[in-house]
Design a protein around this motif. Structure first.
Motif, PDB file in Angstrom:
ATOM      1  N   GLN A  46      16.577  -4.911 -19.210  1.00 61.42           N
ATOM      2  CA  GLN A  46      17.463  -6.068 -19.085  1.00 61.42           C
ATOM      3  C   GLN A  46      18.904  -5.673 -19.391  1.00 61.42           C
ATOM      4  N   ALA A  47      19.776  -5.880 -18.428  1.00 65.96           N
ATOM      5  CA  ALA A  47      21.206  -5.682 -18.652  1.00 65.96           C
ATOM      6  C   ALA A  47      21.756  -6.983 -19.232  1.00 65.96           C
ATOM      7  N   VAL A  48      22.207  -6.929 -20.469  1.00 65.02           N
ATOM      8  CA  VAL A  48      22.766  -8.104 -21.130  1.00 65.02           C
ATOM      9  C   VAL A  48      24.244  -8.191 -20.774  1.00 65.02           C
ATOM     10  N   ILE A  49      24.672  -9.367 -20.307  1.00 66.82           N
ATOM     11  CA  ILE A  49      26.062  -9.516 -19.871  1.00 66.82           C
ATOM     12  C   ILE A  49      26.729 -10.746 -20.480  1.00 66.82           C
ATOM     13  N   ILE A  50      26.245 -11.189 -21.622  1.00 66.85           N
ATOM     14  CA  ILE A  50      26.822 -12.385 -22.229  1.00 66.85           C
ATOM     15  C   ILE A  50      28.304 -12.187 -22.545  1.00 66.85           C
ATOM     16  N   ASP A  51      28.720 -10.942 -22.750  1.00 68.91           N
ATOM     17  CA  ASP A  51      30.126 -10.662 -23.032  1.00 68.91           C
ATOM     18  C   ASP A  51      30.983 -10.580 -21.774  1.00 68.91           C
ATOM     19  N   ILE A  52      30.358 -10.572 -20.610  1.00 62.83           N
ATOM     20  CA  ILE A  52      31.085 -10.451 -19.353  1.00 62.83           C
ATOM     21  C   ILE A  52      31.313 -11.820 -18.700  1.00 62.83           C
ATOM     22  N   GLY A  53      30.428 -12.773 -18.953  1.00 60.09           N
ATOM     23  CA  GLY A  53      30.503 -14.067 -18.291  1.00 60.09           C
ATOM     24  C   GLY A  53      31.669 -14.928 -18.734  1.00 60.09           C
ATOM     25  N   GLU A  54      31.925 -15.957 -17.954  1.00 55.30           N
ATOM     26  CA  GLU A  54      32.986 -16.911 -18.239  1.00 55.30           C
ATOM     27  C   GLU A  54      32.383 -18.309 -18.226  1.00 55.30           C
ATOM     28  N   ALA A  55      32.814 -19.146 -19.150  1.00 55.61           N
ATOM     29  CA  ALA A  55      32.195 -20.463 -19.330  1.00 55.61           C
ATOM     30  C   ALA A  55      32.154 -21.296 -18.055  1.00 55.61           C
ATOM     31  N   GLY A  56      33.159 -21.227 -17.210  1.00 60.31           N
ATOM     32  CA  GLY A  56      33.214 -22.088 -16.033  1.00 60.31           C
ATOM     33  C   GLY A  56      32.738 -21.451 -14.742  1.00 60.31           C
ATOM     34  N   ILE A  57      32.308 -20.182 -14.790  1.00 56.53           N
ATOM     35  CA  ILE A  57      31.897 -19.470 -13.574  1.00 56.53           C
ATOM     36  C   ILE A  57      30.487 -18.936 -13.776  1.00 56.53           C
ATOM     37  N   ILE A  58      29.551 -19.408 -12.972  1.00 57.92           N
ATOM     38  CA  ILE A  58      28.154 -19.014 -13.177  1.00 57.92           C
ATOM     39  C   ILE A  58      27.895 -17.547 -12.820  1.00 57.92           C
ATOM     40  N   HIS A  59      28.614 -17.005 -11.846  1.00 59.32           N
ATOM     41  CA  HIS A  59      28.463 -15.606 -11.454  1.00 59.32           C
ATOM     42  C   HIS A  59      29.692 -14.835 -11.923  1.00 59.32           C
ATOM     43  N   PRO A  60      29.543 -13.941 -12.884  1.00 58.65           N
ATOM     44  CA  PRO A  60      30.699 -13.196 -13.390  1.00 58.65           C
ATOM     45  C   PRO A  60      31.418 -12.443 -12.271  1.00 58.65           C
ATOM     46  N   THR A  61      32.733 -12.403 -12.358  1.00 58.24           N
ATOM     47  CA  THR A  61      33.515 -11.689 -11.350  1.00 58.24           C
ATOM     48  C   THR A  61      33.480 -10.179 -11.574  1.00 58.24           C
ATOM     49  N   ASN A  62      33.180  -9.741 -12.785  1.00 59.69           N
ATOM     50  CA  ASN A  62      33.136  -8.321 -13.126  1.00 59.69           C
ATOM     51  C   ASN A  62      31.768  -7.741 -12.760  1.00 59.69           C
ATOM     52  N   LYS A  63      31.592  -7.434 -11.494  1.00 61.50           N
ATOM     53  CA  LYS A  63      30.302  -6.909 -11.020  1.00 61.50           C
ATOM     54  C   LYS A  63      30.117  -5.426 -11.367  1.00 61.50           C
ATOM     55  N   GLN A  64      31.212  -4.685 -11.524  1.00 62.24           N
ATOM     56  CA  GLN A  64      31.095  -3.256 -11.796  1.00 62.24           C
ATOM     57  C   GLN A  64      30.396  -2.982 -13.122  1.00 62.24           C
ATOM     58  N   ASP A  65      30.784  -3.699 -14.174  1.00 64.38           N
ATOM     59  CA  ASP A  65      30.132  -3.475 -15.470  1.00 64.38           C
ATOM     60  C   ASP A  65      28.684  -3.931 -15.456  1.00 64.38           C
ATOM     61  N   VAL A  66      28.384  -4.973 -14.702  1.00 60.49           N
ATOM     62  CA  VAL A  66      26.986  -5.418 -14.557  1.00 60.49           C
ATOM     63  C   VAL A  66      26.176  -4.291 -13.918  1.00 60.49           C
ATOM     64  N   GLY A  67      26.687  -3.730 -12.838  1.00 61.15           N
ATOM     65  CA  GLY A  67      26.003  -2.629 -12.160  1.00 61.15           C
ATOM     66  C   GLY A  67      25.851  -1.400 -13.038  1.00 61.15           C
ATOM     67  N   LYS A  68      26.894  -1.073 -13.811  1.00 61.89           N
ATOM     68  CA  LYS A  68      26.825   0.082 -14.706  1.00 61.89           C
ATOM     69  C   LYS A  68      25.716  -0.079 -15.734  1.00 61.89           C
ATOM     70  N   ARG A  69      25.554  -1.293 -16.242  1.00 64.14           N
ATOM     71  CA  ARG A  69      24.503  -1.521 -17.244  1.00 64.14           C
ATOM     72  C   ARG A  69      23.117  -1.384 -16.633  1.00 64.14           C
ATOM     73  N   LEU A  70      22.950  -1.818 -15.397  1.00 60.77           N
ATOM     74  CA  LEU A  70      21.665  -1.628 -14.722  1.00 60.77           C
ATOM     75  C   LEU A  70      21.401  -0.149 -14.456  1.00 60.77           C
ATOM     76  N   VAL A  71      22.429   0.573 -14.055  1.00 57.92           N
ATOM     77  CA  VAL A  71      22.291   2.004 -13.788  1.00 57.92           C
ATOM     78  C   VAL A  71      21.849   2.745 -15.043  1.00 57.92           C
ATOM     79  N   LEU A  72      22.389   2.372 -16.209  1.00 58.60           N
ATOM     80  CA  LEU A  72      21.991   3.045 -17.449  1.00 58.60           C
ATOM     81  C   LEU A  72      20.497   2.876 -17.724  1.00 58.60           C
ATOM     82  N   TRP A  73      19.959   1.679 -17.453  1.00 59.07           N
ATOM     83  CA  TRP A  73      18.509   1.476 -17.616  1.00 59.07           C
ATOM     84  C   TRP A  73      17.742   2.403 -16.672  1.00 59.07           C
TER      85      TRP A  73
END
Length: 111
Positions: A46-73
């Motif tokens: 599980q890639a945890v992204i609670i620090d990447i999200g924004e309260a008013g946007i359901i899909h975080p705009t920072n997709k690169q860090d999301v992808g990097k966390r999945l790659v590490l797994w």
């Protein structure tokens, strides 16, 4: 014939919805907890992204860090590379007098 175990890595729901000044019930937090419980299944991550999200946007705009966390797994669990792929994962708590001791699974690749 041996059954293959296909790895399944997923992204935990991001920080979404306004913050509340006091602790309260949260269906969103309960859903994130249910996602974490899936880690008990074999070959999951599980890639945890609670620090990447924004309260008013359901899909975080920072997709690169999301992808990097999945790659590490994938690098750690599928390809056997020695990389830190996860932060500490809650394991248990114990009350000792007037203190609470919280234990976490290690984050050094042994989780």
């Amino acid at each position: 014939m041996q059954e293959a175990i296909f790895p399944f890595y997923y992204v935990q729901l991001a920080n979404y919805q306004p913050t509340k000044p006091e602790p309260s019930e949260s269906a969103w937090a309960e859903l994130r907890e249910a996602q974490s419980m899936a880690l008990k299944l074999p070959a999951t991550g599980q890639a945890v992204i609670i620090d990447i999200g924004e309260a008013g946007i359901i899909h975080p705009t920072n997709k690169q860090d999301v992808g990097k966390r999945l790659v590490l797994w994938a690098l750690a669990k599928t390809y056997g590379r020695e990389v830190v792929h996860s932060g500490p994962i809650y394991k248990s708590y114990e009350i000792r007098g007037d203190s609470v001791v919280i234990s976490f699974e290690p984050s050094d690749g042994d989780s």
